[in-house]
Write an enzyme that holds these catalytic residues in place. Structure first.
Site, PDB file in Angstrom:
ATOM      1  N   TYR A 184      60.372  17.359  48.014  1.00  0.00           N
ATOM      2  CA  TYR A 184      60.933  16.486  46.985  1.00  0.00           C
ATOM      3  C   TYR A 184      61.439  17.302  45.800  1.00  0.00           C
ATOM      4  O   TYR A 184      62.572  17.119  45.334  1.00  0.00           O
ATOM      5  CB  TYR A 184      59.860  15.498  46.527  1.00  0.00           C
ATOM      6  CG  TYR A 184      60.338  14.475  45.526  1.00  0.00           C
ATOM      7  CD1 TYR A 184      61.063  13.361  45.929  1.00  0.00           C
ATOM      8  CD2 TYR A 184      60.049  14.618  44.165  1.00  0.00           C
ATOM      9  CE1 TYR A 184      61.493  12.419  45.013  1.00  0.00           C
ATOM     10  CE2 TYR A 184      60.470  13.678  43.240  1.00  0.00           C
ATOM     11  CZ  TYR A 184      61.195  12.576  43.667  1.00  0.00           C
ATOM     12  OH  TYR A 184      61.619  11.652  42.754  1.00  0.00           O
ATOM     13  N   LYS A 223      65.391  17.696  44.609  1.00  0.00           N
ATOM     14  CA  LYS A 223      65.853  17.262  43.299  1.00  0.00           C
ATOM     15  C   LYS A 223      66.449  18.420  42.499  1.00  0.00           C
ATOM     16  O   LYS A 223      67.433  18.237  41.770  1.00  0.00           O
ATOM     17  CB  LYS A 223      64.712  16.599  42.531  1.00  0.00           C
ATOM     18  CG  LYS A 223      64.234  15.281  43.158  1.00  0.00           C
ATOM     19  CD  LYS A 223      65.345  14.250  43.256  1.00  0.00           C
ATOM     20  CE  LYS A 223      64.848  12.903  43.749  1.00  0.00           C
ATOM     21  NZ  LYS A 223      65.917  11.882  43.815  1.00  0.00           N
TER      22      LYS A 223
END
Length: 264
Positions: free
Chosen positions: A159, A163
Site C-alpha cells: 500500500y 501510494k
C-alpha cells in the site's frame, strides 16, 4: 454551481460512506454530472447513484475493474456516451486491507495492491487524458494518494509503495499533459474511517497494543494538530478546489489534507 455542464468520473465510488461517495457528493452539489464507478455496480453502488440524483445531479453508473486497461478505456467511453465529455477524473479506487508484516507478504497480494492502486490510476489517466485532449477543453486529473504517499507505515508495504508511486505518476503525467491544458495533482489525506479505514482501525489497534479501537482513535485524535481524524468531506473539498478554475496553475503537486499531521 461552478461545475455545471461538466462531467466528473470517480473510480472506486460505489460504496456507501466511502471516500468516492463523499467526492461525488461535493461535485454533484456544485452542478457536475457524475459517473459512479466500481468493480461491479451492486445495489450499494446503485444507492450511491440514487443519492446523487436526489441532490439534483445527472448520474451514470459504470462498472470498471481498474486493473484491466480495457475496462478503464470502456469507463471513459461510457462516460462520453452518457454525457458527451469528461472534464474531471478522480483516481480513487484502492485497496489497503492486505495488512501483513513485510516478511510475510504474499507476492500475489503485492501484485494485487499495485495493480489496483497504481496501475489502475495509470490506465484510467491514459484513457481520460486521451478523451480530454480530443475534446480540446483541457481537464483535471486528481489522484487520491494518502499520507502513506509521504511516510512509511508498518505492515503495509504494498500500500505504501503504491501510494508513493501515485505521486511519481502524478508528476510524470503533469509534465506531459500540461501542454494540453490538463492538470494532474494528488491529494494525500490522513486516516479517514471509511469501510477500508475501519478494517485498518481494527488491525492497527491490536498491533499497537491498544485496549480497543476507541482508544486507538482517541490517540490518533490527540496527535492531530486540528484535534480530529480526517473526514471524507475534507478530501472532497480539496478535490473540488483542484478541479476548479482557481487551481488552473497548480499541477504536479501532492497536497496534504491531514490537519497538519503530515507536513512535507
Amino acid at each position: 454551481m461552478r461545475f455545471a455542464g461538466k462531467t466528473v468520473v470517480v473510480t472506486g465510488s460505489g460504496r456507501e460512506k466511502g471516500l468516492g461517495q463523499a467526492i461525488l457528493r461535493r461535485f454533484a452539489e456544485e452542478g457536475a454530472a457524475c459517473v459512479v464507478s466500481d468493480r461491479a455496480i451492486t445495489p450499494e453502488a446503485e444507492g450511491v447513484a440514487e443519492d446523487l440524483r436526489g441532490r439534483g445531479a445527472k448520474v451514470a453508473a459504470i462498472a470498471c475493474d481498474v486493473s484491466d486497461p480495457a475496462q478503464c478505456a470502456a469507463l471513459v467511453e461510457g462516460a462520453m456516451a452518457a454525457f458527451g465529455r469528461v472534464d474531471v477524473l478522480v483516481n480513487n479506487a484502492g485497496i489497503g486491507f492486505m495488512m501483513r508484516p513485510l516478511l510475510e507478504v504474499d507476492p500475489a497480494d503485492w501484485n494485487t495492491v499495485l495493480a489496483v492502486n497504481l496501475s489502475g490510476a495509470f490506465y484510467c489517466t491514459q484513457a481520460a487524458a486521451r478523451a480530454m485532449i480530443a475534446g480540446g477543453r483541457g481537464g483535471r486529473i486528481i489522484n487520491v494518494a494518502s499520507q502513506a504517499a509521504k511516510s512509511g507505515f508498518p505492515h503495509l508495504p504494498a500500500y505504501v509503495s503504491s501510494k508513493h508511486g501515485m505521486v511519481g505518476l502524478t508528476r510524470a503525467a503533469a509534465l506531459e499533459l500540461g501542454a494540453h491544458g490538463i492538470t494532474v495533482n494528488a491529494v494525500c489525506p490522513n486516516h479517514v474511517t471509511t469501510g477500508l479505514g475501519a478494517e485498518q482501525n481494527a488491525y492497527f489497534s491490536k498491533l499497537l497494543g491498544f485496549d480497543s479501537v476507541e482508544a486507538y482513535l482517541a490517540n490518533m485524535t490527540a496527535k492531530n494538530p486540528m484535534g480530529r481524524p480526517g473526514l471524507g468531506s475534507d478530501t472532497a473539498a480539496a478535490c473540488a478546489w483542484l478541479a476548479s478554475d482557481d487551481a488552473f496553475y497548480v499541477t504536479g503537486e501532492a497536497l496534504n489534507v491531514s490537519g497538519g499531521e503530515e507536513m512535507h
